[in-house]
Design a protein around this motif. Sequence first.
Motif, PDB file in Angstrom:
ATOM      1  N   ASP A 132       0.812  -1.215   0.000  1.00 55.95           N
ATOM      2  CA  ASP A 132       0.000   0.000   0.000  1.00 55.95           C
ATOM      3  C   ASP A 132       0.848   1.269   0.000  1.00 55.95           C
ATOM      4  O   ASP A 132       0.328   2.359  -0.235  1.00 55.95           O
ATOM      5  N   ALA A 133       2.168   1.127   0.259  1.00 55.24           N
ATOM      6  CA  ALA A 133       3.036   2.307   0.312  1.00 55.24           C
ATOM      7  C   ALA A 133       3.582   2.695  -1.053  1.00 55.24           C
ATOM      8  O   ALA A 133       4.077   3.812  -1.223  1.00 55.24           O
ATOM      9  N   VAL A 134       3.525   1.799  -2.027  1.00 54.97           N
ATOM     10  CA  VAL A 134       4.220   2.007  -3.299  1.00 54.97           C
ATOM     11  C   VAL A 134       3.214   2.135  -4.439  1.00 54.97           C
ATOM     12  O   VAL A 134       2.319   1.296  -4.594  1.00 54.97           O
ATOM     13  N   GLU A 135       3.397   3.175  -5.250  1.00 54.20           N
ATOM     14  CA  GLU A 135       2.545   3.385  -6.423  1.00 54.20           C
ATOM     15  C   GLU A 135       3.123   2.709  -7.665  1.00 54.20           C
ATOM     16  O   GLU A 135       2.383   2.111  -8.454  1.00 54.20           O
ATOM     17  N   LYS A 136       4.416   2.847  -7.872  1.00 53.91           N
ATOM     18  CA  LYS A 136       5.130   2.221  -8.978  1.00 53.91           C
ATOM     19  C   LYS A 136       6.543   1.930  -8.511  1.00 53.91           C
ATOM     20  O   LYS A 136       7.076   2.635  -7.662  1.00 53.91           O
ATOM     21  N   VAL A 137       7.178   0.908  -9.101  1.00 57.12           N
ATOM     22  CA  VAL A 137       8.541   0.566  -8.706  1.00 57.12           C
ATOM     23  C   VAL A 137       9.391   0.300  -9.944  1.00 57.12           C
ATOM     24  O   VAL A 137       8.955  -0.391 -10.873  1.00 57.12           O
ATOM     25  N   ALA A 138      10.583   0.877  -9.963  1.00 52.72           N
ATOM     26  CA  ALA A 138      11.564   0.638 -11.026  1.00 52.72           C
ATOM     27  C   ALA A 138      12.788  -0.020 -10.418  1.00 52.72           C
ATOM     28  O   ALA A 138      13.337   0.474  -9.420  1.00 52.72           O
ATOM     29  N   LEU A 139      13.230  -1.125 -11.011  1.00 56.88           N
ATOM     30  CA  LEU A 139      14.362  -1.907 -10.516  1.00 56.88           C
ATOM     31  C   LEU A 139      15.451  -1.904 -11.571  1.00 56.88           C
ATOM     32  O   LEU A 139      15.217  -2.289 -12.714  1.00 56.88           O
ATOM     33  N   LEU A 140      16.655  -1.489 -11.175  1.00 59.39           N
ATOM     34  CA  LEU A 140      17.749  -1.315 -12.124  1.00 59.39           C
ATOM     35  C   LEU A 140      18.798  -2.415 -11.982  1.00 59.39           C
ATOM     36  O   LEU A 140      19.417  -2.575 -10.934  1.00 59.39           O
ATOM     37  N   ASP A 141      18.974  -3.168 -13.041  1.00 62.85           N
ATOM     38  CA  ASP A 141      20.043  -4.138 -13.242  1.00 62.85           C
ATOM     39  C   ASP A 141      20.085  -5.238 -12.188  1.00 62.85           C
ATOM     40  O   ASP A 141      21.144  -5.569 -11.665  1.00 62.85           O
ATOM     41  N   ILE A 142      18.915  -5.805 -11.925  1.00 65.38           N
ATOM     42  CA  ILE A 142      18.882  -7.028 -11.117  1.00 65.38           C
ATOM     43  C   ILE A 142      17.835  -7.985 -11.677  1.00 65.38           C
ATOM     44  O   ILE A 142      16.870  -7.585 -12.323  1.00 65.38           O
ATOM     45  N   ALA A 143      18.054  -9.265 -11.428  1.00 59.73           N
ATOM     46  CA  ALA A 143      17.007 -10.275 -11.458  1.00 59.73           C
ATOM     47  C   ALA A 143      16.724 -10.626  -9.997  1.00 59.73           C
ATOM     48  O   ALA A 143      17.514 -10.293  -9.104  1.00 59.73           O
ATOM     49  N   PRO A 144      15.602 -11.269  -9.693  1.00 60.71           N
ATOM     50  CA  PRO A 144      15.294 -11.591  -8.295  1.00 60.71           C
ATOM     51  C   PRO A 144      16.411 -12.399  -7.635  1.00 60.71           C
ATOM     52  O   PRO A 144      17.019 -13.268  -8.260  1.00 60.71           O
ATOM     53  N   THR A 145      16.665 -12.119  -6.371  1.00 61.11           N
ATOM     54  CA  THR A 145      17.764 -12.760  -5.644  1.00 61.11           C
ATOM     55  C   THR A 145      17.643 -14.282  -5.655  1.00 61.11           C
ATOM     56  O   THR A 145      18.615 -14.992  -5.948  1.00 61.11           O
ATOM     57  N   PRO A 246       2.628  -1.427 -10.954  1.00 59.86           N
ATOM     58  CA  PRO A 246       3.449  -1.433 -12.166  1.00 59.86           C
ATOM     59  C   PRO A 246       4.945  -1.514 -11.835  1.00 59.86           C
ATOM     60  O   PRO A 246       5.433  -0.801 -10.950  1.00 59.86           O
ATOM     61  N   LEU A 247       5.656  -2.386 -12.552  1.00 59.08           N
ATOM     62  CA  LEU A 247       7.082  -2.611 -12.315  1.00 59.08           C
ATOM     63  C   LEU A 247       7.849  -2.374 -13.615  1.00 59.08           C
ATOM     64  O   LEU A 247       7.524  -2.952 -14.652  1.00 59.08           O
ATOM     65  N   LEU A 248       8.853  -1.533 -13.541  1.00 59.10           N
ATOM     66  CA  LEU A 248       9.763  -1.272 -14.655  1.00 59.10           C
ATOM     67  C   LEU A 248      11.098  -1.922 -14.352  1.00 59.10           C
ATOM     68  O   LEU A 248      11.721  -1.637 -13.322  1.00 59.10           O
ATOM     69  N   ALA A 249      11.556  -2.812 -15.220  1.00 53.48           N
ATOM     70  CA  ALA A 249      12.873  -3.434 -15.084  1.00 53.48           C
ATOM     71  C   ALA A 249      13.780  -2.896 -16.183  1.00 53.48           C
ATOM     72  O   ALA A 249      13.464  -3.007 -17.367  1.00 53.48           O
ATOM     73  N   ARG A 268       8.387 -11.257 -14.496  1.00 55.63           N
ATOM     74  CA  ARG A 268       7.004 -11.675 -14.738  1.00 55.63           C
ATOM     75  C   ARG A 268       6.622 -12.883 -13.886  1.00 55.63           C
ATOM     76  O   ARG A 268       5.446 -13.165 -13.692  1.00 55.63           O
ATOM     77  N   GLU A 269       7.628 -13.572 -13.364  1.00 58.40           N
ATOM     78  CA  GLU A 269       7.362 -14.637 -12.402  1.00 58.40           C
ATOM     79  C   GLU A 269       7.031 -14.072 -11.021  1.00 58.40           C
ATOM     80  O   GLU A 269       6.536 -14.801 -10.156  1.00 58.40           O
ATOM     81  N   LYS A 270       7.316 -12.784 -10.827  1.00 55.56           N
ATOM     82  CA  LYS A 270       7.149 -12.164  -9.505  1.00 55.56           C
ATOM     83  C   LYS A 270       6.099 -11.056  -9.480  1.00 55.56           C
ATOM     84  O   LYS A 270       5.675 -10.639  -8.391  1.00 55.56           O
ATOM     85  N   ALA A 271       5.704 -10.542 -10.633  1.00 55.75           N
ATOM     86  CA  ALA A 271       4.839  -9.356 -10.673  1.00 55.75           C
ATOM     87  C   ALA A 271       3.818  -9.491 -11.796  1.00 55.75           C
ATOM     88  O   ALA A 271       4.022 -10.226 -12.772  1.00 55.75           O
ATOM     89  N   LEU A 272       2.710  -8.773 -11.668  1.00 50.36           N
ATOM     90  CA  LEU A 272       1.603  -8.874 -12.614  1.00 50.36           C
ATOM     91  C   LEU A 272       1.721  -7.901 -13.783  1.00 50.36           C
ATOM     92  O   LEU A 272       1.164  -8.160 -14.850  1.00 50.36           O
ATOM     93  N   ASP A 273       2.410  -6.782 -13.586  1.00 44.20           N
ATOM     94  CA  ASP A 273       2.470  -5.718 -14.594  1.00 44.20           C
ATOM     95  C   ASP A 273       3.931  -5.320 -14.770  1.00 44.20           C
ATOM     96  O   ASP A 273       4.458  -4.519 -14.010  1.00 44.20           O
ATOM     97  N   VAL A 274       4.591  -5.912 -15.765  1.00 38.84           N
ATOM     98  CA  VAL A 274       6.034  -5.731 -15.951  1.00 38.84           C
ATOM     99  C   VAL A 274       6.314  -5.207 -17.348  1.00 38.84           C
ATOM    100  O   VAL A 274       5.760  -5.698 -18.330  1.00 38.84           O
ATOM    101  N   ARG A 275       7.190  -4.212 -17.389  1.00 37.54           N
ATOM    102  CA  ARG A 275       7.713  -3.751 -18.678  1.00 37.54           C
ATOM    103  C   ARG A 275       9.162  -3.326 -18.464  1.00 37.54           C
ATOM    104  O   ARG A 275       9.609  -3.197 -17.326  1.00 37.54           O
ATOM    105  N   GLY A 276       9.900  -3.101 -19.557  1.00 40.39           N
ATOM    106  CA  GLY A 276      11.279  -2.669 -19.400  1.00 40.39           C
ATOM    107  C   GLY A 276      12.118  -3.008 -20.611  1.00 40.39           C
ATOM    108  O   GLY A 276      11.642  -3.577 -21.587  1.00 40.39           O
ATOM    109  N   HIS A 277      13.394  -2.659 -20.536  1.00 39.93           N
ATOM    110  CA  HIS A 277      14.312  -2.872 -21.653  1.00 39.93           C
ATOM    111  C   HIS A 277      15.744  -2.681 -21.185  1.00 39.93           C
ATOM    112  O   HIS A 277      15.997  -2.142 -20.104  1.00 39.93           O
ATOM    113  N   GLY A 278      16.667  -3.094 -22.017  1.00 41.94           N
ATOM    114  CA  GLY A 278      18.072  -2.870 -21.746  1.00 41.94           C
ATOM    115  C   GLY A 278      18.503  -1.469 -22.149  1.00 41.94           C
ATOM    116  O   GLY A 278      17.885  -0.825 -23.001  1.00 41.94           O
TER     117      GLY A 278
END
Length: 301
Positions: A132-145, A246-249, A268-278
Amino acid sequence: MVTKVEAVEGREDILPGFRWHDVTVDGIRIRTAIAGEGRPLLMLHGHPQTHLTWHKVAPRLAQGFSVVLTDLRGYGDSVKLQGGPGHLNYSKRAMAEDQVKVMKALGHERFRLVGHDRGARVAHRLVLDHPDAVEKVALLDIAPTLTMYERTDMEFARRYFWWFFLIQPFPLPERLIAADPDYFLDRHITGQIKVPGSSDPRVMDEYRRCYADPATRHAICEDYRAAATIDLEHDRADLEKRIDVPLLALWGGRGTVGALYDVLETWREKALDVRGHGIDCGHSPQEEAPEDLMKALLQFL
């Protein structure tokens, strides 16, 4: 919560327009830099950086957002704790809780979130524990631990050797790094930067200043030890959970994460709404390709 916010000096030559505070909540002190007005945006750095890693993009983001930059616990000028039983004090759950409390202390119940490297791992846990604290999240240069550890092979171990070095029992990595901390830090960063000339010497000096503190180096090892133990327990317990904001990778097209993983598929194995690019850079787009990163963040945020 017992909260105290104290003004402190910062590096205005590196982050113009920002003001610095130590935000202490329930005894945990987090160094914080703030600028701008508008929708709140929290940005979390990685290893071995501090909040200054955002210096090429944060002042511009502050033209449209209320930007909050912090040093993660154990890093920079934030509190340095012992790891505690089972490395609990450096679980990403504990580190994420710090950030939620800081944002609440600053009056932000809900915010946008950007994390790089270790900060992105904290951001991943934060959005799971505090959706409930986060509206959108962007994750830079990681895959899930958990994904990265479970798919470890020779190539990953060779490229990311510190994932296996820093987790060794105390005090082995601490003592070895203490022999020449500047060399270890410089070699770590230069090995991941793929765009020559990206590192600002003033910022590198700040990284070295912080890395010179044995308490910082111990905290960093504890961060990695937690990632290989208690964080994996938490991740396995949440295997069925899905991030629903929404998650931006984004990842460095010349780096390890993009080379070894289908990054979007891992998220996409961890989140419902994923987009991103290199992005055409190495591990640190905020320092290597700030224009490309700004474009992607502004479009998403």
